[in-house]
Scaffold this motif. Structure first.
Motif, PDB file in Angstrom:
ATOM      1  N   SER A  89      62.960   1.973  23.662  1.00  0.00           N
ATOM      2  CA  SER A  89      64.247   1.348  23.787  1.00  0.00           C
ATOM      3  C   SER A  89      64.744   1.592  25.332  1.00  0.00           C
ATOM      4  CB  SER A  89      65.158   2.052  22.796  1.00  0.00           C
ATOM      5  OG  SER A  89      66.306   1.716  23.117  1.00  0.00           O
ATOM      6  N   SER A  90      65.059   0.530  25.736  1.00  0.00           N
ATOM      7  CA  SER A  90      65.807   0.626  27.059  1.00  0.00           C
ATOM      8  C   SER A  90      67.099   1.421  27.189  1.00  0.00           C
ATOM      9  CB  SER A  90      66.196  -0.667  27.704  1.00  0.00           C
ATOM     10  OG  SER A  90      65.136  -1.770  27.727  1.00  0.00           O
ATOM     11  N   THR A  91      67.741   1.504  25.993  1.00  0.00           N
ATOM     12  CA  THR A  91      68.909   2.449  26.006  1.00  0.00           C
ATOM     13  C   THR A  91      68.491   3.654  25.207  1.00  0.00           C
ATOM     14  OG1 THR A  91      70.145   0.436  25.992  1.00  0.00           O
ATOM     15  CG2 THR A  91      71.197   2.250  25.412  1.00  0.00           C
ATOM     16  N   PRO A  92      69.165   4.820  26.040  1.00  0.00           N
ATOM     17  CA  PRO A  92      68.915   5.931  25.251  1.00  0.00           C
ATOM     18  C   PRO A  92      69.601   6.283  23.751  1.00  0.00           C
ATOM     19  CG  PRO A  92      69.955   6.421  27.125  1.00  0.00           C
ATOM     20  CD  PRO A  92      69.715   5.012  26.981  1.00  0.00           C
ATOM     21  N   GLY A  93      69.263   7.162  22.872  1.00  0.00           N
ATOM     22  CA  GLY A  93      70.026   7.384  21.561  1.00  0.00           C
ATOM     23  C   GLY A  93      70.804   8.652  21.954  1.00  0.00           C
ATOM     24  N   HIS A  94      71.060   9.114  23.086  1.00  0.00           N
ATOM     25  CA  HIS A  94      71.826  10.378  23.293  1.00  0.00           C
ATOM     26  C   HIS A  94      72.768  10.306  24.564  1.00  0.00           C
ATOM     27  CE1 HIS A  94      69.188  11.247  26.519  1.00  0.00           C
ATOM     28  NE2 HIS A  94      68.347  10.673  25.832  1.00  0.00           N
ATOM     29  N   ASP A  95      73.560  11.379  24.613  1.00  0.00           N
ATOM     30  CA  ASP A  95      74.499  11.245  25.707  1.00  0.00           C
ATOM     31  C   ASP A  95      74.030  12.365  27.022  1.00  0.00           C
ATOM     32  OD1 ASP A  95      76.122   9.604  24.182  1.00  0.00           O
ATOM     33  OD2 ASP A  95      77.094  11.570  23.393  1.00  0.00           O
ATOM     34  N   LEU A 128      61.112   9.798  29.620  1.00  0.00           N
ATOM     35  CA  LEU A 128      60.519   9.305  28.285  1.00  0.00           C
ATOM     36  C   LEU A 128      59.891   7.780  28.656  1.00  0.00           C
ATOM     37  CD1 LEU A 128      60.524   9.817  25.298  1.00  0.00           C
ATOM     38  CD2 LEU A 128      62.368   8.307  24.950  1.00  0.00           C
ATOM     39  N   LEU A 129      60.537   7.159  29.285  1.00  0.00           N
ATOM     40  CA  LEU A 129      59.803   5.671  29.491  1.00  0.00           C
ATOM     41  C   LEU A 129      58.960   5.559  30.561  1.00  0.00           C
ATOM     42  CD1 LEU A 129      63.242   3.394  29.382  1.00  0.00           C
ATOM     43  CD2 LEU A 129      61.675   3.772  27.688  1.00  0.00           C
ATOM     44  N   THR A 130      58.960   6.408  31.487  1.00  0.00           N
ATOM     45  CA  THR A 130      58.128   6.344  32.312  1.00  0.00           C
ATOM     46  C   THR A 130      56.634   6.824  31.790  1.00  0.00           C
ATOM     47  OG1 THR A 130      58.658   8.324  33.226  1.00  0.00           O
ATOM     48  CG2 THR A 130      59.107   6.438  34.604  1.00  0.00           C
ATOM     49  N   ASN A 131      56.972   7.704  30.831  1.00  0.00           N
ATOM     50  CA  ASN A 131      55.520   8.138  30.138  1.00  0.00           C
ATOM     51  C   ASN A 131      55.163   7.230  29.289  1.00  0.00           C
ATOM     52  OD1 ASN A 131      54.528  11.402  30.281  1.00  0.00           O
ATOM     53  ND2 ASN A 131      56.740  11.251  30.970  1.00  0.00           N
ATOM     54  N   CYS A 132      55.816   6.429  28.573  1.00  0.00           N
ATOM     55  CA  CYS A 132      55.452   5.392  27.727  1.00  0.00           C
ATOM     56  C   CYS A 132      54.722   4.428  28.528  1.00  0.00           C
ATOM     57  CB  CYS A 132      56.413   4.924  26.898  1.00  0.00           C
ATOM     58  SG  CYS A 132      56.256   3.419  25.855  1.00  0.00           S
ATOM     59  N   PHE A 133      55.152   3.804  29.544  1.00  0.00           N
ATOM     60  CA  PHE A 133      54.629   2.813  30.221  1.00  0.00           C
ATOM     61  C   PHE A 133      53.310   3.462  30.911  1.00  0.00           C
ATOM     62  CE2 PHE A 133      59.229   1.250  30.938  1.00  0.00           C
ATOM     63  CZ  PHE A 133      59.012   0.736  29.453  1.00  0.00           C
ATOM     64  N   ALA A 134      53.239   4.603  31.521  1.00  0.00           N
ATOM     65  CA  ALA A 134      52.065   5.212  32.155  1.00  0.00           C
ATOM     66  C   ALA A 134      51.175   5.533  31.024  1.00  0.00           C
ATOM     67  CB  ALA A 134      52.522   6.529  32.766  1.00  0.00           C
ATOM     68  N   GLN A 135      51.313   5.787  29.861  1.00  0.00           N
ATOM     69  CA  GLN A 135      50.044   5.967  29.026  1.00  0.00           C
ATOM     70  C   GLN A 135      49.376   4.538  28.794  1.00  0.00           C
ATOM     71  OE1 GLN A 135      48.780   8.592  28.032  1.00  0.00           O
ATOM     72  NE2 GLN A 135      50.307   9.866  28.911  1.00  0.00           N
ATOM     73  N   ALA A 136      50.083   3.578  28.535  1.00  0.00           N
ATOM     74  CA  ALA A 136      49.625   2.119  28.498  1.00  0.00           C
ATOM     75  C   ALA A 136      48.726   1.690  29.599  1.00  0.00           C
ATOM     76  CB  ALA A 136      50.736   1.122  28.134  1.00  0.00           C
ATOM     77  N   THR A 177      49.525  -2.797  22.756  1.00  0.00           N
ATOM     78  CA  THR A 177      50.733  -3.839  22.907  1.00  0.00           C
ATOM     79  C   THR A 177      52.095  -2.702  22.955  1.00  0.00           C
ATOM     80  OG1 THR A 177      50.773  -3.532  20.387  1.00  0.00           O
ATOM     81  CG2 THR A 177      49.856  -5.445  21.372  1.00  0.00           C
ATOM     82  N   THR A 178      52.922  -3.228  23.580  1.00  0.00           N
ATOM     83  CA  THR A 178      54.438  -2.518  23.855  1.00  0.00           C
ATOM     84  C   THR A 178      55.413  -3.284  23.221  1.00  0.00           C
ATOM     85  OG1 THR A 178      53.200  -1.730  25.914  1.00  0.00           O
ATOM     86  CG2 THR A 178      55.800  -1.546  25.485  1.00  0.00           C
ATOM     87  N   ILE A 179      56.312  -2.947  22.288  1.00  0.00           N
ATOM     88  CA  ILE A 179      57.582  -3.395  22.005  1.00  0.00           C
ATOM     89  C   ILE A 179      58.697  -2.649  22.599  1.00  0.00           C
ATOM     90  CG2 ILE A 179      58.846  -4.307  20.032  1.00  0.00           C
ATOM     91  CD1 ILE A 179      56.290  -5.128  19.493  1.00  0.00           C
ATOM     92  N   LEU A 180      59.484  -3.455  23.484  1.00  0.00           N
ATOM     93  CA  LEU A 180      60.580  -2.828  24.308  1.00  0.00           C
ATOM     94  C   LEU A 180      61.820  -3.519  23.620  1.00  0.00           C
ATOM     95  CD1 LEU A 180      61.410  -0.775  26.560  1.00  0.00           C
ATOM     96  CD2 LEU A 180      61.316  -2.623  27.893  1.00  0.00           C
ATOM     97  N   VAL A 181      62.810  -2.869  23.100  1.00  0.00           N
ATOM     98  CA  VAL A 181      63.899  -3.010  22.511  1.00  0.00           C
ATOM     99  C   VAL A 181      65.208  -2.757  23.531  1.00  0.00           C
ATOM    100  CG1 VAL A 181      63.229  -3.405  20.293  1.00  0.00           C
ATOM    101  CG2 VAL A 181      64.397  -1.387  21.024  1.00  0.00           C
ATOM    102  N   GLU A 182      66.276  -3.474  23.268  1.00  0.00           N
ATOM    103  CA  GLU A 182      67.276  -3.166  24.222  1.00  0.00           C
ATOM    104  C   GLU A 182      67.924  -1.706  23.591  1.00  0.00           C
ATOM    105  OE1 GLU A 182      68.326  -4.580  26.847  1.00  0.00           O
ATOM    106  OE2 GLU A 182      70.074  -3.356  27.421  1.00  0.00           O
TER     107      GLU A 182
END
Ligand code: F6P
Length: 504
Positions: free
Chosen positions: A386-392, A401-409, A432-437
């Motif tokens: 998700s582009s938007t985090p679930g925390h503050d 988190l996101l860079t790790n996800c994309f780096a692994q792929a 495959t990658t699903i990226l949600v807002e």
């Protein structure tokens, strides 16, 4: 596909590596990705890091024509029989307002009944309720658990506990966390016959009774497609929330089985969940197959499962809110398409559902990714982020988190050559990658509907029925025979185990 898929094996084993496919086509990323707006927020699905080619997609579209996918979609949404072994329609889409009008109206009427009960609980009709213990198993637990975990963790409306396992430790843990004077029990079972659920429900009622609740049945809500059985068991009709028999267990979170989420997050959030799913329904029904997200995902599944004989498929949620998604998908995919019979009763001669497994990123990177990068299996991977985090907390958490996800792929695809075999990464491994807002109720609804339609598409292309589950019955029958008084005899190994455990 019901015959043999030699063509698919030939197509899938073409010699082009993914990096060559990118080099040959500078528009590959755009061509093999689709963006869909879910209530104004984009869901982006990227299939480019696979070995799919345009001609493979054309062949899958031809297969879809041959297998009558469009006709089957109409039957699905039209509430016609799509589950021939049980002579049933599958109306989970109607629960979110898509398809057959009568089924949609019926679902709406039942949903309003659920909202009315939630209103009554909110208004204090059952005293001051603070906790809900939801008891169910399989489809009657995995969906609501995932919804509450993803979307209701920070709600302070109610404290919800989902209990599924017959192991008393599970229920005991929930009971310890709840005050009996302020607890309601939801008993979720499509059939209202499931041993684990009814036994856990009895124990929960005993707990209420032993802790001074005079009318424990008065604290029970039943979520079921068998209201008569719930009534016989002792739940008052006013607190039975029925759903249609044509909604399958693993497709039932949209119905009253979603009660714990609707209670914890409120009816408005539940409506948003349904609206997001309806957007995906519409996309699946109307978008061209070449741009149809569930269809393209099913092409990837078949490409690897039947074309390159991948036995498993791994799903990693790079978002703590979606940590239960892999568990949920295991039932959805494996109970639906783990089949050996064709629709016409013939025997399946090729692999059906791959084994779904997975976890949460980045945790999984430090545990199982070694095998994905250097193991001897080719395992198609799905990343969800998700582009938007679930925390503050500091934004850096999410960036890492996101860079790790994309780096692994990227690493799976590019690999890295080394003369030292221990340090050699073969690369060319698909994902495959699903990226949600953001992980909102609407987005999660759309995601779940996407997976449901992908499973359905796979089933149609393979010529199997995704809506029955006879494979679970034999073990249940044996367990019954084992626990019954009598002289049922089992194989020597089982007899020895029973004797050692004091069961005989
Ligand atoms: O045993 C498998 C199964 O029938 C699943 O399909 C279902 O989701 C689960 O058990 C629970 O069934 P029920 O909701 O009827 O208790």
């Amino acid at each position: 596909m019901t015959g043999n898929s030699n063509w698919l094996r030939e197509t899938a084993n073409h010699n082009s590596k993914m990096l060559d496919l990118f080099a040959q086509d500078d528009k590959r990323t755009q061509q093999f990705s689709v963006t869909l707006d879910i209530v104004d927020e984009p869901l982006y699905a990227d299939f480019s890091k696979t070995h799919l080619t345009s001609s493979a997609i054309d062949q899958f579209i031809a297969l879809a024509d041959q297998q009558g996918l469009r006709g089957m979609q109409q039957r699905l949404f039209g509430a016609e029989i799509v589950n021939p072994t049980e002579e049933r329609a599958a109306t989970h889409s109607a629960e979110r307002g898509s398809g057959d009008e009568i089924a949609v109206d019926n679902a709406k009427m039942l949903r309003n009944r659920m909202y009315a009960l939630i209103g009554a609980i909110d208004s204090g009709l059952f005293g001051e309720i603070k906790h809900l213990i939801h008891i169910g198993i399989g489809g009657s637990a995995l969906g609501p658990d995932m919804l509450c975990d993803a979307l209701a963790r920070n709600h302070d409306r109610y404290d919800v506990h989902i209990v599924s396992n017959i192991d008393g430790a599970a229920l005991q843990e929930a009971l310890k966390a709840c005050d009996p004077q302020h607890t309601m029990i939801a008993i979720a079972s499509k059939t209202f016959t499931t041993t684990e659920t009814l036994r856990n429900a009895d124990s929960a009622l005993n707990w209420l009774r032993e802790n001074g609740v005079d009318d424990p049945y008065g604290r029970c809500v039943a979520l079921t497609a068998a209201p008569d059985k719930a009534s016989e068991w002792g739940v008052d009709d006013g607190r039975i929330l029925p759903f249609a028999e044509t909604v399958g267990g693993r497709y039932s979170l949209w119905s009253s089985i979603g009660f714990p989420f609707a209670l914890a997050a409120g009816p408005e959030a539940f409506d948003q969940l349904l609206a997001g799913a309806a957007t995906m329904d519409q996309h699946f029904a109307e978008a061209d197959l070449a741009e149809n997200i569930p269809f393209l995902a099913a092409c990837v599944d078949l490409f690897y499962c039947r074309g390159r004989m991948a036995q498993t498929r791994a799903v990693f949620a790079y978002d703590e809110r979606l940590r239960l998604l892999p568990d949920y998908l295991q039932q959805l995919e494996m109970e639906s398409n783990g089949k050996s019979a064709l629709l016409d009763g013939g025997k399946v001669t090729e692999p059906t559902a791959p084994i779904t497994w997975g976890g949460v990123g980045t945790d999984a990177q430090h545990a199982v990714f070694q095998l994905l990068h250097q193991g001897s299996h080719e395992i198609p991977v799905e990343f969800i982020a998700s582009s938007t985090p679930g925390h503050d907390l500091d934004a850096e958490h999410h960036a890492i988190l996101l860079t790790n996800c994309f780096a692994q792929a990227a690493a799976l695809m590019t690999g890295k050559s080394s003369d030292d075999q221990h340090k050699h990464y073969v690369g060319d491994r698909p994902s495959t990658t699903i990226l949600v807002e953001d992980v909102t109720p609407a987005m999660l609804g759309a995601l779940i509907a996407f997976y449901e339609h992908r499973v359905f598409t796979n089933a149609v292309l393979m010529g199997i029925n995704p809506f029955d589950q006879y494979g679970v019955e034999l073990g249940k029958a044996m367990a019954k025979a084992m626990s019954a008084e009598g002289n049922a005899q089992f194989d020597p190994s089982t007899e020895a185990l029973m004797a050692k455990a004091g069961l005989k």
